[in-house]
Structures are given as C-alpha cells and as structure tokens.
Design an enzyme around this catalytic site. Structure first.
Site, PDB file in Angstrom:
ATOM      1  N   CYS A 152      13.554 -40.608  20.952  1.00  0.00           N
ATOM      2  CA  CYS A 152      13.588 -39.174  21.256  1.00  0.00           C
ATOM      3  C   CYS A 152      12.534 -38.829  22.303  1.00  0.00           C
ATOM      4  O   CYS A 152      11.340 -39.046  22.074  1.00  0.00           O
ATOM      5  CB  CYS A 152      13.340 -38.355  19.988  1.00  0.00           C
ATOM      6  SG  CYS A 152      13.376 -36.570  20.271  1.00  0.00           S
ATOM      7  N   ASP A 191       0.833  -1.210   0.000  1.00  0.00           N
ATOM      8  CA  ASP A 191       0.000   0.000   0.000  1.00  0.00           C
ATOM      9  C   ASP A 191       0.863   1.254   0.000  1.00  0.00           C
ATOM     10  O   ASP A 191       0.521   2.262  -0.630  1.00  0.00           O
ATOM     11  CB  ASP A 191      -0.929   0.001   1.222  1.00  0.00           C
ATOM     12  CG  ASP A 191      -2.034  -1.036   1.110  1.00  0.00           C
ATOM     13  OD1 ASP A 191      -2.354  -1.436  -0.028  1.00  0.00           O
ATOM     14  OD2 ASP A 191      -2.565  -1.444   2.154  1.00  0.00           O
ATOM     15  N   LYS A 196      -8.663   0.715   5.281  1.00  0.00           N
ATOM     16  CA  LYS A 196      -7.785  -0.348   5.782  1.00  0.00           C
ATOM     17  C   LYS A 196      -7.502  -0.170   7.275  1.00  0.00           C
ATOM     18  O   LYS A 196      -7.384   0.950   7.778  1.00  0.00           O
ATOM     19  CB  LYS A 196      -6.467  -0.354   4.997  1.00  0.00           C
ATOM     20  CG  LYS A 196      -6.619  -0.506   3.489  1.00  0.00           C
ATOM     21  CD  LYS A 196      -7.084  -1.891   3.094  1.00  0.00           C
ATOM     22  CE  LYS A 196      -5.977  -2.913   3.119  1.00  0.00           C
ATOM     23  NZ  LYS A 196      -4.991  -2.755   2.051  1.00  0.00           N
ATOM     24  N   LYS A 209     -13.843  -6.140   4.904  1.00  0.00           N
ATOM     25  CA  LYS A 209     -13.034  -6.438   3.713  1.00  0.00           C
ATOM     26  C   LYS A 209     -12.323  -7.765   3.967  1.00  0.00           C
ATOM     27  O   LYS A 209     -11.348  -7.828   4.706  1.00  0.00           O
ATOM     28  CB  LYS A 209     -12.028  -5.321   3.447  1.00  0.00           C
ATOM     29  CG  LYS A 209     -11.222  -5.508   2.162  1.00  0.00           C
ATOM     30  CD  LYS A 209     -10.291  -4.317   1.926  1.00  0.00           C
ATOM     31  CE  LYS A 209      -9.538  -4.479   0.606  1.00  0.00           C
ATOM     32  NZ  LYS A 209      -8.677  -5.671   0.594  1.00  0.00           N
TER      33      LYS A 209
END
Length: 827
Positions: free
Chosen positions: A481, A49, A328, A130
C-alpha cells in the site's frame, strides 16, 4: 423518552411543568450516570447545562416541584460496583453555573445581601480555572496518603487509591511542619492535550476505540481495575479545595492554596484574588484568551468567597454552595454543512474519515475540515452499538431534542447541517447533527471496504478476546500500500528490525519517490547507477528549492573529491544491504510490520517455527481451524470468560439440560446467570448457544498459537489476517528470494540471569536502552517495563522515578549501570 413541551417556562401550565420536571429529572439522572459512572457522555456539556437550567427554571416558577425529582439535588452518579466504596467525611458537592456577566453581578450581590455587607465593605473572591477533568479526594493521615476516591454521588465515591499512587504529581507524603494530622485534599485529575494526543495515537495503533476528549480519557484511565494501565497514562492533578481537616492551615481559600503549595501539592498558577466584579470579569476574560495555549482543557472560571468564616455563614442550597459559582465559557462551536466525506489512509493503514465543511469560524479560527474519527462515529454509535448522538434542536441553543424519533438515526451524511466543536489546538470534530435540517435526499454514508490508496480490502478485525470488531477499519495492503509504504519501509530498515545501516528517513523517502523501492524486496535489488541517479536528483532538487527561497544561485557542481565521497557513501549503502542477506528469524518477522507483532512476539514466533515457510504454513493451518462466533462470544460476555465457558461446554457435553440450575458442572454465579439470560433470553436459549459453541471449538493448529501466553488470540487473528492477503504472501516470498533467515542462538546459560526478570529505569549513560535490553535477553533474562513482586533486579540510572519506589516497596534489589555492566562482563 417522554415528550416535553418546548415552550418557555413562563408559559407552561402546572400540569405541563410536573410532566416536564419528571422527564427532565430522569433524563439528567441518566446523563449523570453516563458521565460520572461510565465516563461515556452522549451529549455535550452545553446541552447538559441547558437541561439543568430548564429544570431549575421550572423549580423556581413551581417551588413545590423542587427536590422531588431524581436530579434536583443529585451530584454525580452512584459509585460503580467494580470498586470498593468510600464514604466522604465531607460531601463532594457540585457548583451552580453562570454564563453571562450579569449573572456574576447577581451572584456577588446575592452573597452581599445574604451576609448583610454594607456597600463600603469589600468582598474578596478567588478566581481559578475550572479544569475539565475528574474530581478526586485525597485523604492524608499523618502526612501519608491513605485513601483516594472519586466523587461518585457526592456522598459515596470509588476507592481508586492504587491507581492514584501511580500519578507522579500526587505526593505519597505531604511536606512541612503545619500539615494537619487529617488532611483531605480535593482536586481534579486531568490530561494535557499533548498526552491525550499520544494516548489516542497508541489507541489507534492498537486498533482500539479512540477517546472522545481528554476528560473521558482521564476518567477512563483513573477508573481502571488494573493500576498498571493507569500508570501507563500520564495523568496530572491540581489541588483546589479541602474536605475533612483536623486543623485548618489557613483562614482563606487563597491561604489554603498557598498551604497546598507548601505541602508539595500541585496547584493552578492562574488562581488569583479579586475584590470587585470588574476584577473577576477581567480575570475571566484573560483566562478565556489564554485558554487555547494552556495545554489542558478548561471550561470556565470558578469563583469562591475567599474567607472560610464567610463560607460557613453562607452554607449550601440543594446540591451547591452559596459561596461559589462556575462561570462557564461559551462553547467553541458553530453550525455548518458537510459538503463531502473523504477517507485518508494513515501510515498504519487506518481509514480515517474527514468531513469537508462549508468554511465556518469556530473560536476565532476558520474551519473547513473536521474529524469523524472512525466508521462507528459516522454511524452515530459506540463499540456496543449504543447511540452517541441524540440529535439537536435549534430553539434552545443546541439542547437535547425531546421531539424527534431517534429511530431516524443520528448518523452523519453529506448535506447534513452539523455542530462543529473546537477545543484549543485539537482537530475540530463533528459533534452533533441537526436532524430537522437534513435534506430529503441525504443518504447514509457507506464506509469504503476497499482501500482508496491501493485497492486492497479494508477490514475491521474481529477481536477474539472481546468478541467485538475493532473500531478502526484498516487496509490489508500492508507491504504494497503506497499510503503505508514509506512508513513500513522505515520500520523494515530500523535498528530493531533489519538494522540496515545508513538507511534513514531521507534515504527511504528519496528511493520511494524515485520509484526504486516500493516494497522491502526492492532494497536487495538496488544497483549503483540508479541509486546514485536518485540521490543526485534529490540533492539537486533540494538545492534549487533552497536557492529559490533565499534568492541565491544554486550551489556549484561538485568537485571530483566530493563526487568521490558521494560514490563511496552510495557503495556503503549497498554494502549495508548486502550485509543483511542473512538475518535472525525474529528480526525478519518483526521487520514485516504485522499488526500486534512486536519484538517480544516475533521472538516467541521464532521459537515456535524454524523458518518463515513453516510459520506461514502454521498460520494457514490456524486459519482453517479458527473458532466460530458462538465459541468466542460466550467468553466475551460480561462476567463469563474462558474458564466459565469451558465449564459450560463440559456441562452441555455431559448431557445436562438446564445449565443454569444449581449443582451443575458449570457452577455459575448469580451474576453469570443474569449475563447469560440477558444474552440468550432463556435457559433453552443458553443451552442452544452453548451447544453451538461446542461445535465451534478451535482446532489444535489454532490453539497452538492462540493459547501461547506470549502470542495469544489477538495476535493470532492478526497473523491470519495478514497472511490471508495474497499480495502480502507474494511480498514476503519475494523478500525470501533475496534474504535467508536463521534461528537465533539460544540464550547463554548464565546462572546469574537465566529466567530472571530485569527492569531498566532512568538514563543509561554507557549504552542505549535497546542495547541493554538485547544484552539482558542474550544472557537469558526477561526484560520488563514495570516493577512487581516477580522482578529480580532493577538497573537504575540518573533520573529514575517511580520504579525505584516500586522496587523499595517490593524489596527488589537495585543496582547501578556500572554494577550491571560488571555483572554482564563476569557472565
């Protein structure tokens, strides 16, 4: 990358502006290609942006530059050649972005001014989350879905219809009397946080690269060439706009959303209608607050003028509509310092790097740890060696650097200043490195090649199918392990493995922590007294913890009756162990927990070998006759593959000197020739590589396993890795000293099932899915997880979904559970 001036746009000259505009346009176009075309972005949304805003600022100050660059009016990226192309009847455009409240006020004022609305007349605007996913266009004709396409470059997208048909939330047919004859629905494909975590867990389990975020995972899942892969990933969809419509079911955006809901399309419930800037911003704040609890990624709020009549009057400018804007969210990120890098060993043996950070607040939460994913992520590259970070510069708020020599590297080091991102409940991650703040004495992190938990080798397995190393480095300690120990023991005793009754998670944890059981053979050495002591000690410890938490006295000593019951339960455990002294070979193989060896593969191996010593000897022989890297790498080249490799080898062995010439035995396409030249440089280089591959052919012992369709090269490599470790061989031999294996009885020769493929779907009420599968296989059937034209029978219980549709599509017979049981009884 061309150097650009970093001075404010207001201060640059026309010549500097032209150079910056050209460089920014090319750079943005490249990022568009990576993001939309390859689903592999290398910078954050915020950095992208920032680039866009600087480009727009330059074009605003120097209008003659507008529209001259590669990115000025572009949307997305060119559709991939891997898919058929779909030309959108109505272009799929992008949106302009805003980040500050003042910009929202300016947007509304700009719209009112363009329309000439008086102050007394209200302007209705919709506000919706959005979604951070992949844009999709669905075309319905006569109510039926006919085409699904990605955005592509906005004009031409990719045909992903077959994949979209696997998404449950996308209806095959729209419902309602007012569905237009032609109805083009626009929306977003996405993944929930929970589903994303599950997919990445499966990726890690399989040794495959992890997806960076839900958006990349959704895009990668939708753009698969194999629809069955898409079907295996629970993609979701929200509808939010329309393309071509033969008739419009509404006159407003809010009315369109209501119509979509009537038609049976999923729409976002957080969409609302606002009549003032104050209402728009209030809704934005509310969604921002709820963001972490939504369960899926969003990166802002989209505002749209509600009236379609006003939208048509407003029209478009460059790549975006005048009537819509994306507000945004500020990125949930912060800058801090890495104080240490630690390695955690996961339950499957994966070595997982973790950054210990100087505590910092990110999105309202104090963060002191962040994931570094895997070895390549620490090094700053992807599986192909391509850089995944660019380095950043603080001057413009984490934008892409243009003045740093990337050969310095953007790996992650102790002491580095880094950008940390956090989204919802997702574990924070180190997203980028501030190279200009790197300490002079910072050294590249050396990823351990020894497991910190057990001291065994930690390796990145070579995938013979792709010719690449797996992204995850794993401990080879396996059965010895301690970091993997409990999980491997739980797997060993589980129902589909040795099925030792009574040994659940609690029992295994108790015995492991008491030191009585560290590897599978220890289970068969258990005695009554130490087993009872461990169980009693565990019970007393839990009783004391509960008493401390509640403030009450610990429970009284057990009565003789209860003590007798406890003794009986312990004897039952020992009896269950004794009952598994003789087990089918396939169960024994599966119980070892070898990577890539599931139940089906274990059965295939049990067909190949009469017992475990024979299997181990076969794997040792395969290891001695493995193919060389040139033989594997040749088939791993894009557009080449095993069949073309064999033709190349045949041509070279026949004495042909120019393997790329027309009329050779190799019969190469233009694309294959291009791939070979890119890899080896010249026709001579190609022939030299092919001749090396000839000398590196695998031997029969290797091909005996790798060429078997039920085993394959990847599993063969995993078997070789497992049995190349002396401690794994020792653990298996210790187990064989306690347990005897036997070959499973051949399937019953039942004419009704032998060689047939059966699929189970829905809820089974009279048997578990495992029991159903075992019964079918005992009768000679193959059980599949998906329906195809090769399926013979589908057994459906309540809640059966898409598999029923698939059965109808392929004309496969469908029966109930009761009918299935009747057939089994008759067999």
């Amino acid at each position: 990358m061309a150097a650009q001036t970093t001075r404010p746009v207001e201060e640059i000259t026309a010549e500097e502006a032209r150079a910056a505009h050209e460089a920014l346009s090319a750079e943005i176009a490249e990022h568009d290609r990576r993001y939309h075309g390859e689903d592999a972005p290398i910078i954050s949304d915020a950095a992208y942006d920032s680039l866009r805003r600087r480009l727009e600022a330059i074009e605003e100050r120097f209008p003659d530059l507008a529209g001259t660059g590669a990115a000025s009016a572009s949307v997305g990226a060119k559709a991939s050649d891997k898919f058929a192309k779909v030309r959108h009847a109505v272009p799929m455009l992008s949106l302009g972005n805003a980040f500050a409240d003042e910009e929202i006020e300016e947007f509304v004022e700009r719209v009112r001014r363009f329309l000439g609305l008086p102050a007394s007349e209200s302007l209705a605007v919709t506000a919706e989350p959005k979604i951070d996913g992949l844009s999709l266009s669905l075309r319905y004709e006569g109510g039926r879905l006919v085409t699904a396409a990605t955005r592509g470059d906005g004009e031409v997208g990719e045909d992903v219809t077959a994949n979209v048909r696997t998404i449950r939330e996308v209806p095959e047919r729209l419902a309602g009397p007012d569905v237009p004859e032609i109805c083009e629905v626009r929306g977003e494909v996405y993944l929930s946080h929970a589903d994303f975590a599950a997919i990445n867990a499966r990726q890690e389990e399989a040794g495959k690269p992890l997806f960076a975020n839900p958006r990349n995972a959704a895009a990668g899942s939708l753009r698969q060439l194999d629809p069955s892969i898409t079907a295996s990933r629970p993609l979701r969809f929200f509808a939010y706009a329309a393309g071509e419509m033969s008739t419009w079911p509404a006159e407003t955006q809010s009315g369109l959303i209501a119509a979509f809901r009537r038609f049976g399309l999923p729409v976002n419930p957080r969409t609302t209608r606002c009549t003032s800037v104050a209402e728009m911003l209030a809704h934005y704040r509310a969604i921002e607050t709820e963001r972490a609890d939504l369960g899926y990624d969003i990166d802002g709020v989209v505002y749209k003028v509600d009236s379609f009549a006003l939208q048509r009057r407003l029209g478009f400018v460059a790549r975006a509509p005048r009537w819509a804007l994306a507000h945004k969210f500020p990125a949930q990120r912060a800058v801090t310092t890495i104080e240490a890098i630690e390695i955690n060993v996961g339950r499957t043996g994966s070595l997982n790097p973790l950054a210990r950070l100087r505590p910092v607040t990110v999105g309202g939460v104090v963060v002191s740890n962040a994931t570094l994913h895997n070895e390549d992520y620490v090094r700053g590259i992807d599986a192909d060696g391509t850089p995944i970070r660019s380095g950043i510069n603080i001057w413009d708020g984490f934008a892409l650097r243009t003045d740093v020599d990337l050969s310095r590297g953007s790996d992650v080091r102790v002491g580095d200043t880094v950008v940390v991102l956090r989204a919802g409940d997702v574990i924070p991650k180190v997203a980028d490195v501030v190279l200009e703040r790197r300490p002079a004495d910072a050294v590249p992190y050396r990823f351990p090649e020894i497991c910190p938990a057990c001291g065994s080798h930690a390796v990145r397995s070579y995938n013979p199918r792709t010719g690449k190393l797996d992204s995850v480095r794993r401990c080879t300690g396996g059965l010895i392990c301690p970091a993997q120990g409990q999980e491997r023991l739980k797997h060993f005793v589980s129902r589909n493995a040795l099925d030792i009754e009574g040994f659940g998670e609690t029992s295994i944890t108790t015995l492991f922590e008491a030191g009585l059981v560290r590897q599978p053979a220890d289970l068969f050495r258990l005695d009554f007294a130490p087993l009872k002591a461990a169980i009693v000690a565990r019970r007393q410890a839990l009783s004391a913890e509960r008493a401390l938490a509640s403030g009450k006295a610990p429970e009284a000593r057990k009565t003789k009756a209860k003590a007798s019951e406890e003794d009986k339960a312990i004897r039952n455990l020992l009896a269950a162990v004794e009952a598994r002294r003789v087990v089918p070979l396939n169960r024994f193989i599966f119980a070892l927990g070898i990577e890539q060896v599931g139940e089906a593969t274990a059965k295939a191996l049990a067909k190949h070998f009469p017992d475990m010593p024979a299997l181990m000897e076969g794997v040792r022989a395969a290891a001695a006759h493995q193919p060389g890297p040139d033989w594997v790498g040749l088939a791993a080249l894009n557009r080449v593959g095993p069949t073309t490799r064999e033709r190349l080898l045949a041509a070279a062995e026949a004495g042909e000197t120019d393997l790329l010439a027309e009329g050779t035995v190799a019969r190469l396409s233009a694309a294959q020739k291009e791939a070979l030249l890119e890899a080896y440089g010249s026709p001579e280089g190609v022939r030299a590589a092919v001749m090396r591959a000839c000398r590196q052919r695998p031997g029969d012992a290797y091909r005996h396993l790798a060429d078997d369709s039920e085993i394959g090269a990847v599993t063969t490599a995993s078997l070789i890795q497992f049995f190349s470790e002396a401690h794994n061989v020792a653990a298996v031999e210790a187990l064989l000293a306690q347990v005897r294996t036997e070959r499973a009885a051949p399937p019953a020769a039942a004419a009704a099932f032998s060689g047939r493929t059966v699929v189970f779907t829905g809820s089974l009420e009279r048997m578990t899915r495992s029991e159903a599968k075992a019964t079918a296989e005992r009768l000679g059937a193959k059980v599949s997880g998906s329906v195809s034209a090769k399926t013979d029978l589908v057994v459906a219980g309540p809640g059966a979904g898409t598999k029923l549709k698939d059965a109808e599509k392929h004309g496969v017979r469908v029966i109930s559970e009761a009918e299935w049981l009747a057939m089994v009884e008759a067999a």
